[in-house]
Design a protein around this motif. Structure first.
Motif, PDB file in Angstrom:
ATOM      1  N   VAL A   1      -7.370  -0.156  -3.047  1.00 39.30           N
ATOM      2  CA  VAL A   1      -6.407  -1.205  -3.000  1.00 39.30           C
ATOM      3  C   VAL A   1      -6.211  -1.303  -4.283  1.00 39.30           C
ATOM      4  CG1 VAL A   1      -8.559  -2.652  -3.186  1.00 39.30           C
ATOM      5  CG2 VAL A   1      -5.564  -3.072  -2.973  1.00 39.30           C
ATOM      6  N   PHE A   2      -5.326  -1.772  -5.162  1.00 37.76           N
ATOM      7  CA  PHE A   2      -4.564  -0.997  -6.202  1.00 37.76           C
ATOM      8  C   PHE A   2      -5.149  -2.705  -6.731  1.00 37.76           C
ATOM      9  CE2 PHE A   2      -0.568  -2.227  -9.470  1.00 37.76           C
ATOM     10  CZ  PHE A   2      -1.052  -1.807 -10.381  1.00 37.76           C
ATOM     11  N   LYS A   3      -5.912  -2.660  -7.693  1.00 35.53           N
ATOM     12  CA  LYS A   3      -6.901  -3.353  -8.704  1.00 35.53           C
ATOM     13  C   LYS A   3      -7.023  -3.397  -9.325  1.00 35.53           C
ATOM     14  CE  LYS A   3     -11.427  -3.603  -6.112  1.00 35.53           C
ATOM     15  NZ  LYS A   3     -11.728  -4.167  -5.139  1.00 35.53           N
TER      16      LYS A   3
ATOM     17  N   ILE B   1       0.542   6.975 -17.119  1.00 36.68           N
ATOM     18  CA  ILE B   1       1.013   8.320 -15.550  1.00 36.68           C
ATOM     19  C   ILE B   1      -1.195   8.303 -15.834  1.00 36.68           C
ATOM     20  CG2 ILE B   1       1.161  10.396 -14.326  1.00 36.68           C
ATOM     21  CD1 ILE B   1       3.314  10.292 -16.458  1.00 36.68           C
ATOM     22  N   ALA B   2      -1.578   8.015 -13.856  1.00 36.44           N
ATOM     23  CA  ALA B   2      -2.627   8.433 -14.154  1.00 36.44           C
ATOM     24  C   ALA B   2      -3.062   9.942 -13.438  1.00 36.44           C
ATOM     25  CB  ALA B   2      -2.587   7.159 -13.166  1.00 36.44           C
ATOM     26  N   SER B   3      -3.898  10.117 -14.198  1.00 33.20           N
ATOM     27  CA  SER B   3      -4.289  11.893 -13.795  1.00 33.20           C
ATOM     28  C   SER B   3      -5.457  11.519 -12.929  1.00 33.20           C
ATOM     29  CB  SER B   3      -5.405  12.199 -15.016  1.00 33.20           C
ATOM     30  OG  SER B   3      -6.105  11.640 -16.041  1.00 33.20           O
ATOM     31  N   GLY B   4      -6.627  10.339 -12.155  1.00 39.75           N
ATOM     32  CA  GLY B   4      -7.194  10.148 -11.556  1.00 39.75           C
ATOM     33  C   GLY B   4      -7.492   8.733 -10.596  1.00 39.75           C
ATOM     34  N   ALA B   5      -8.541   8.969  -9.804  1.00 39.62           N
ATOM     35  CA  ALA B   5      -9.397   7.670  -9.380  1.00 39.62           C
ATOM     36  C   ALA B   5      -8.841   5.810  -9.544  1.00 39.62           C
ATOM     37  CB  ALA B   5     -10.147   7.746  -8.644  1.00 39.62           C
TER      38      ALA B   5
ATOM     39  N   ILE C   1      -9.272  -2.233 -20.300  1.00 38.22           N
ATOM     40  CA  ILE C   1      -9.037  -2.649 -19.026  1.00 38.22           C
ATOM     41  C   ILE C   1      -9.138  -1.757 -18.376  1.00 38.22           C
ATOM     42  CG2 ILE C   1      -7.348  -3.700 -17.583  1.00 38.22           C
ATOM     43  CD1 ILE C   1      -7.214  -4.656 -21.319  1.00 38.22           C
ATOM     44  N   GLU C   2      -9.605  -1.831 -16.782  1.00 41.13           N
ATOM     45  CA  GLU C   2     -10.094  -1.015 -15.730  1.00 41.13           C
ATOM     46  C   GLU C   2      -9.517  -0.857 -14.610  1.00 41.13           C
ATOM     47  OE1 GLU C   2     -13.009   2.242 -15.062  1.00 41.13           O
ATOM     48  OE2 GLU C   2     -13.954   0.534 -15.960  1.00 41.13           O
ATOM     49  N   TRP C   3      -8.596  -0.019 -13.997  1.00 38.22           N
ATOM     50  CA  TRP C   3      -8.367  -0.468 -13.330  1.00 38.22           C
ATOM     51  C   TRP C   3      -8.219   0.791 -12.005  1.00 38.22           C
ATOM     52  CZ3 TRP C   3      -4.912   0.363 -17.170  1.00 38.22           C
ATOM     53  CH2 TRP C   3      -4.143   1.488 -16.907  1.00 38.22           C
ATOM     54  N   ALA C   4      -7.857   0.633 -10.319  1.00 33.47           N
ATOM     55  CA  ALA C   4      -8.029   1.811  -9.214  1.00 33.47           C
ATOM     56  C   ALA C   4      -6.798   2.424  -9.339  1.00 33.47           C
ATOM     57  CB  ALA C   4      -8.198   1.163  -8.653  1.00 33.47           C
ATOM     58  N   SER C   5      -6.346   3.355  -9.595  1.00 31.03           N
ATOM     59  CA  SER C   5      -5.269   4.045  -9.292  1.00 31.03           C
ATOM     60  C   SER C   5      -5.177   5.522  -8.526  1.00 31.03           C
ATOM     61  CB  SER C   5      -5.057   4.809 -11.171  1.00 31.03           C
ATOM     62  OG  SER C   5      -5.817   5.605 -11.549  1.00 31.03           O
ATOM     63  N   ILE C   6      -3.536   5.993  -9.140  1.00 32.56           N
ATOM     64  CA  ILE C   6      -3.365   6.700  -7.868  1.00 32.56           C
ATOM     65  C   ILE C   6      -3.000   8.191  -9.029  1.00 32.56           C
ATOM     66  CG2 ILE C   6      -1.993   7.836  -6.036  1.00 32.56           C
ATOM     67  CD1 ILE C   6      -4.504   5.781  -5.032  1.00 32.56           C
ATOM     68  N   ALA C   7      -3.130   8.825  -8.933  1.00 29.30           N
ATOM     69  CA  ALA C   7      -2.327  10.279  -9.741  1.00 29.30           C
ATOM     70  C   ALA C   7      -1.214  10.210  -9.465  1.00 29.30           C
ATOM     71  CB  ALA C   7      -3.710  11.242  -9.955  1.00 29.30           C
TER      72      ALA C   7
ATOM     73  N   GLU D   1       1.141  -0.705  -0.179  1.00 25.69           N
ATOM     74  CA  GLU D   1      -0.032   0.203  -0.357  1.00 25.69           C
ATOM     75  C   GLU D   1       0.794   1.295   0.001  1.00 25.69           C
ATOM     76  OE1 GLU D   1      -3.466  -0.182   0.863  1.00 25.69           O
ATOM     77  OE2 GLU D   1      -4.243  -1.348   1.819  1.00 25.69           O
ATOM     78  N   PHE D   2       2.437   1.102   0.446  1.00 30.19           N
ATOM     79  CA  PHE D   2       2.776   2.790   1.061  1.00 30.19           C
ATOM     80  C   PHE D   2       3.344   2.602  -0.674  1.00 30.19           C
ATOM     81  CE2 PHE D   2       7.778   3.508   0.477  1.00 30.19           C
ATOM     82  CZ  PHE D   2       6.847   5.084   1.349  1.00 30.19           C
ATOM     83  N   ILE D   3       3.621   1.844  -1.412  1.00 26.31           N
ATOM     84  CA  ILE D   3       4.116   1.557  -2.691  1.00 26.31           C
ATOM     85  C   ILE D   3       3.857   1.760  -3.613  1.00 26.31           C
ATOM     86  CG2 ILE D   3       5.405   0.633  -4.436  1.00 26.31           C
ATOM     87  CD1 ILE D   3       6.746  -1.657  -2.927  1.00 26.31           C
ATOM     88  N   SER D   4       2.121   1.512  -3.946  1.00 28.92           N
ATOM     89  CA  SER D   4       0.763   1.941  -4.743  1.00 28.92           C
ATOM     90  C   SER D   4       0.547   3.257  -4.484  1.00 28.92           C
ATOM     91  CB  SER D   4      -0.167   0.851  -4.443  1.00 28.92           C
ATOM     92  OG  SER D   4      -0.785   1.015  -3.583  1.00 28.92           O
ATOM     93  N   GLY D   5       0.251   3.936  -3.184  1.00 29.23           N
ATOM     94  CA  GLY D   5       0.061   5.030  -2.275  1.00 29.23           C
ATOM     95  C   GLY D   5      -1.672   4.880  -2.105  1.00 29.23           C
ATOM     96  N   THR D   6      -2.087   3.535  -2.090  1.00 29.05           N
ATOM     97  CA  THR D   6      -2.504   3.384  -1.251  1.00 29.05           C
ATOM     98  C   THR D   6      -3.045   3.387   0.229  1.00 29.05           C
ATOM     99  OG1 THR D   6      -2.801   1.103  -2.091  1.00 29.05           O
ATOM    100  CG2 THR D   6      -4.261   1.946  -3.319  1.00 29.05           C
TER     101      THR D   6
END
Length: 273
Positions: free
Chosen positions: A125-127, A170-174, A139-145, A112-117
């Motif tokens: 959670v990153f999934k 590079i993600a821009s949103g959730a 393919i859609e996933w939960a991301s961190i900007a 979680e620390f590495i993924s930013g969640t």
């Protein structure tokens, strides 16, 4: 010293710089990382030993303050998680060691620390959220900007090489999504989304001097698209110019030669995408 890949990370431009000091009889170099704001102003210079200089500006862009930070180990208990992050989420750096999963979402505290969640919220959670089985699979996933991701696929769930479906994104949103435009056919296909961390390291620059000549070199592998730039001053606003010297490439190293450098006390070099 390892530093991040040149590029915009949030509102900060990050790059690795080789500072070459040119004495009369010697040359020595040091890697320094610089962070810039969107206006191109230098806001942080980070040196070996986690030391840094922070620059503060007013609304008119004038330099207000330059402060030295001698630096401390951000992970004093060596569990892979920054102390400040552990204290923020768990109240103490000794409370967790990174191996357990506080919120039971399947990702360890370290992951979680590495993924930013958020490590205490199971929904964070990153999934992969969903896959749309249309003509071009989405393919859609939960991301961190501002985190960097890459989608990969293979035809077996247990074996075989993973192939890139997308470039690094590079993600821009959730949430973030990518289409697989390759013809899938009747056989099954399996997907994963990879959080890109190791490629955030820039290629290393090496320098040596002979007489009035300075030689710079860097690895040939993985440096396509990088441009060598140079500056001569460590002022708060650094002016970078593209190096126009011819670049040689022997398949292992790329190199550039600079002549008549004895009159320049120092030069800064960086590789930038």
């Amino acid at each position: 010293m390892k530093t991040k890949l040149p590029g915009w990370i949030g509102n900060t431009l990050v790059c690795a710089v080789l500072v070459v000091f040119l004495g009369i009889n010697e040359t020595h170099a040091s890697i320094v990382s610089f962070n810039y704001d969107p206006a191109g102003r230098l806001i942080t210079s980070t040196f070996a030993g986690n030391k840094s200089i922070n620059y503060t500006y007013n609304h008119a862009g004038s330099l207000l303050q330059r402060a030295m930070n001698v630096g401390v180990n951000p992970d004093s208990d060596n569990d892979g998680m920054d102390d400040a992050w552990e204290i923020l989420h768990f109240g103490s750096k000794e409370a967790r060691d990174g191996t357990l999963d506080f919120d039971g979402d399947g990702a360890s505290d370290l992951a979680e620390f590495i993924s930013g969640t958020l490590p205490k919220i199971a929904a964070s959670v990153f999934k992969i959220i969903r896959i749309y089985p249309e003509a071009n699979v989405t393919i859609e996933w939960a991301s961190i900007a501002d985190k960097r991701y890459q989608v990969q696929s293979r035809d077996s769930v247990t074996s075989g090489n993973w192939y890139n479906v997308s470039d690094e994104i590079i993600a821009s949103g959730a949430t973030t999504s990518v289409q697989d435009t390759n013809n899938i056919g009747p056989s099954p296909r399996y997907y994963r989304v990879r959080l890109v961390t190791s490629s955030l390291l820039p290629p290393s620059l090496f320098a040596y001097r002979s007489g009035n000549q300075l030689f710079l070199s860097w690895p040939s592998s993985g440096t396509a698209g990088f441009t060598l730039e140079s500056a001569t001053s460590l002022t708060p606003v650094i002016v970078w110019d593209s190096v126009t010297n011819s670049v040689s490439d022997n398949g292992v190293l790329k190199s550039v030669t600079f002549d008549q450098i004895s009159t320049t006390p120092q030069r800064l070099f960086r590789l930038r995408q």
